[in-house]
Design an enzyme around this catalytic site. Structure first.
Site, short mmCIF file in Angstrom:
data_model
loop_
_atom_site.label_atom_id
_atom_site.label_comp_id
_atom_site.label_asym_id
_atom_site.label_seq_id
_atom_site.Cartn_x
_atom_site.Cartn_y
_atom_site.Cartn_z
N GLU A 184 -6.02 -10.97 -1.27
CA GLU A 184 -6.82 -10.82 -0.04
C GLU A 184 -8.31 -10.80 -0.41
OE1 GLU A 184 -5.42 -7.47 2.32
OE2 GLU A 184 -3.34 -7.90 1.82
N GLU B 57 0.79 -1.24 0.00
CA GLU B 57 0.00 0.00 0.00
C GLU B 57 0.82 1.29 0.00
OE1 GLU B 57 -2.71 -0.46 3.30
OE2 GLU B 57 -3.67 -2.20 2.40
#
Ligand code: XIL
Length: 375
Positions: free
Chosen positions: A264, A159
């Site tokens: 995910e 991220e």
């Protein structure tokens, strides 16, 4: 697998409710599994919680080892847990995680080395570039080095991008500038040349963020830094992102010559406070009854939509199986999902393939039999 066997298997699983543990375990072993169904296509993984790694619930472990051939640690390898103080590493549970993967002959993924969230607080005290670089190098080399030749892949950086494709403000960017990305991948590659190195992020289907990720990956490649894959987290909703955006992203990342992993995966069925999909773990909103509409069960109409969404997504994954290395669900049963508490605490969400009693949901059955080559 033909439909008759599938129905038989499902009935078997349902009938396990009244069995004792030994009988339940035996029943699970007879049923078909996700990992076998997709063995010619991609790895099928799950995130593991600490209790799962410690094998607290034998029934659940039997299910995990039966269904999945890949694992990701949901939390325990994040810096605040694995490296709580500058000179202290906590490998007790992470060693158990790796041993779990070896015991069940699974592909073992590492998550995650450099991330602004769940970050050990001492990192934020480092204000000069030498101290930060040394700390990052020690963090990466110690952890990756400890599990050298055991890990299939690592999320080296997690991220690093904003939604508009620019670099996210973080202690790493503040102190080291853009170089922190290059250094992180360089050190991870040096510590274990045989593991695959990934950049992982959410909203990787957004056109602007996609451009930012492209740029980030190309810059590493131009500098001769090893990067093997991109992780699209896959925290998605019932409607968004569109199948077209998912498909274009997979094609786009694969065109960079790297692997694409869905890292995910979960499908959020609850209303979003931003009316957006995403996964910034730092954002939390006040609870409100309207925002928790299915606390007593999921209506059939939503279950049907959810099932179709998984089927559509898996059809797409199969279409692009040559580009996809791994599909990892962010948990096993709905009770485990972080989406019960994020971005609003205490809700009842239904994002995964197994329900709160670890029974397979209709979406589980719907993703079997999609690939004619397998049947
Ligand atoms: C989540 C975990 O599932 C939660 O248990 C924890 O409280 C917060 O983090 N993106 C990531 C994951 O890369 O590590 C996050 O996992 C979800 C979003």
């Amino acid at each position: 697998m033909n439909t008759k066997i599938k129905i038989l298997a499902f009935v078997l699983l349902l009938s396990m409710l009244g069995c004792n543990h030994k009988e339940k375990k035996d029943a699970i072993l007879l049923t078909p599994s996700l990992k076998n169904e997709f063995k010619a296509n991609f790895l099928i993984g799950t995130a593991l919680s600490e209790n799962q790694i410690l094998e607290k619930d034998t029934m659940e472990i039997a299910l995990i080892s039966h269904e999945y051939n890949s694992i990701t640690p949901e939390n325990i390898m994040k810096s605040m847990f694995i490296h709580p103080q500058k000179d202290t590493f906590n490998f007790k549970i992470t060693d158990k995680y790796v041993a779990f993967g070896e015991k069940y002959n699974m592909f073992i993924h590492g998550h995650t080395l450099i991330w602004h969230s769940q970050l050990s607080s001492w990192f934020s005290e480092l204000k000069d570039s030498t101290a930060m670089a040394n700390a990052m190098k020690n963090h990466i080399k110690t952890i990756v080095g400890r599990y050298k030749d055991k890990m299939g892949s690592w999320d080296v950086v997690n991220e690093a991008l904003n939604e508009d494709g620019t670099l996210r403000k973080s202690v790493f960017l503040d102190v080291l500038g853009e170089d922190y990305l290059t250094l992180a991948f360089k050190w991870a590659g040096e510590a274990d040349p045989n593991t695959d190195l990934y950049y992982n992020d959410y909203n990787m289907t957004y056109p602007e963020k996609r451009q930012g990720a492209n740029k980030l990956i190309k810059q590493l490649q131009e500098k001769g830094i090893k990067i093997d894959g991109v992780g699209m987290q896959g925290h998605w909703g019932l409607e968004r992102p569109s199948l077209d955006d998912i498909e274009q992203s997979i094609i786009n990342y694969a065109a960079l010559g790297i692997k694409v992993a869905i890292t995910e995966l979960d499908i959020n069925v609850l209303p979003s406070p931003w009316d957006l999909v995403g996964a910034d773990v730092n954002q939390n909103f006040e609870s409100d009854e309207k925002m928790n509409p299915y606390k007593n069960g999921l209506p059939d109409s939503v279950q049907t939509k959810f099932t179709k969404r998984y089927k559509d997504i898996f059809n797409l994954f199969l279409k692009h199986q040559d580009k996809i290395s791994r599909i990892t669900f962010w948990g096993v049963g709905d009770g485990q999902s972080w989406l019960n508490d994020w971005p609003i605490e205490g809700r009842t969400n239904y994002p995964l393939l197994f329900d709160r009693k670890l029974q397979p949901k209709p979406a589980y059955n719907a993703i079997f039999n999609l690939n004619p080559l397998n049947n």
